[in-house]
Design an enzyme around this catalytic site. Structure first.
Site, mmCIF file in Angstrom:
data_model
loop_
_atom_site.group_PDB
_atom_site.id
_atom_site.type_symbol
_atom_site.label_atom_id
_atom_site.label_comp_id
_atom_site.label_asym_id
_atom_site.label_seq_id
_atom_site.Cartn_x
_atom_site.Cartn_y
_atom_site.Cartn_z
ATOM 1 N N ASP A 69 0.860 -1.184 0.000
ATOM 2 C CA ASP A 69 0.000 0.000 0.000
ATOM 3 C C ASP A 69 0.893 1.229 0.000
ATOM 4 O O ASP A 69 1.887 1.278 0.727
ATOM 5 C CB ASP A 69 -0.897 0.020 1.242
ATOM 6 C CG ASP A 69 -1.981 -1.038 1.196
ATOM 7 O OD1 ASP A 69 -2.360 -1.462 0.086
ATOM 8 O OD2 ASP A 69 -2.476 -1.435 2.263
ATOM 9 N N ASP A 75 -7.083 -1.711 -4.147
ATOM 10 C CA ASP A 75 -8.084 -1.404 -3.120
ATOM 11 C C ASP A 75 -9.196 -0.527 -3.688
ATOM 12 O O ASP A 75 -10.384 -0.744 -3.405
ATOM 13 C CB ASP A 75 -7.445 -0.703 -1.920
ATOM 14 C CG ASP A 75 -6.436 -1.569 -1.195
ATOM 15 O OD1 ASP A 75 -6.523 -2.807 -1.283
ATOM 16 O OD2 ASP A 75 -5.549 -0.999 -0.532
#
Length: 157
Positions: A117, A136
């Site tokens: 991330d 995501d």
């Protein structure tokens, strides 16, 4: 079905290329943070070993491989669902976003042992402590799109 596969493939490729460009190419894994347009957009490296927002991250390899298996099972189920039903084009694209994002994060867990991330966005006095990635966004948009664009009256082209 072809639309779903194409959307999944494009989503997967964009996710993996963005991760490679930022994490490897810009060396974010070593640098830790790159201010792009602070505070609106910051690249902040975070290795997510759990679920959303790092939940359940302390359970090691069992959970890692469990998330990989879950992503494959859900992606397979969604593809069968799309094939069985006659979704609109938006429904098919939504399914492709969800599948491409899920498989993109699954590949991260296989290769890195965690999801890479790196996107962090804050605004208007709110400091967001969490990072996320293209997969995501695609998973969220795909799930939301499946809610909006499928169903009894919405799934017919």
């Amino acid at each position: 079905m072809r639309t779903t596969i194409l959307a999944a493939l494009i989503t997967f490729v964009i996710d993996q290329l963005s991760k490679w460009a930022v994490v490897q190419g810009m060396n974010l894994k070593e640098v830790g943070q790159i201010d792009v347009l602070p505070p609106y957009l910051v690249f902040h490296m975070a290795w997510n070993r759990g679920a959303n927002f790092g939940l359940l991250s302390g359970h090691g390899d069992l959970l890692r491989w469990g998330w990989v298996a879950l992503a494959v099972v859900i992606s397979t189920w969604v593809m069968f669902w799309v094939r069985r039903e006659r979704f609109s084009t938006l429904g098919q694209i939504s399914a492709g976003l969800l599948v491409g994002g899920a498989l993109g994060n699954a590949i991260d867990r296989i290769v890195y042992g965690a999801v890479a991330d790196f996107l962090n966005m804050s605004c208007c006095g709110f400091a967001n402590p969490y990072s996320f990635n293209v997969a995501d966004i695609a998973i969220f948009a795909g799930a939301f799109g499946l809610i909006l664009f499928t169903g009894e009256t919405k799934n017919r082209a």
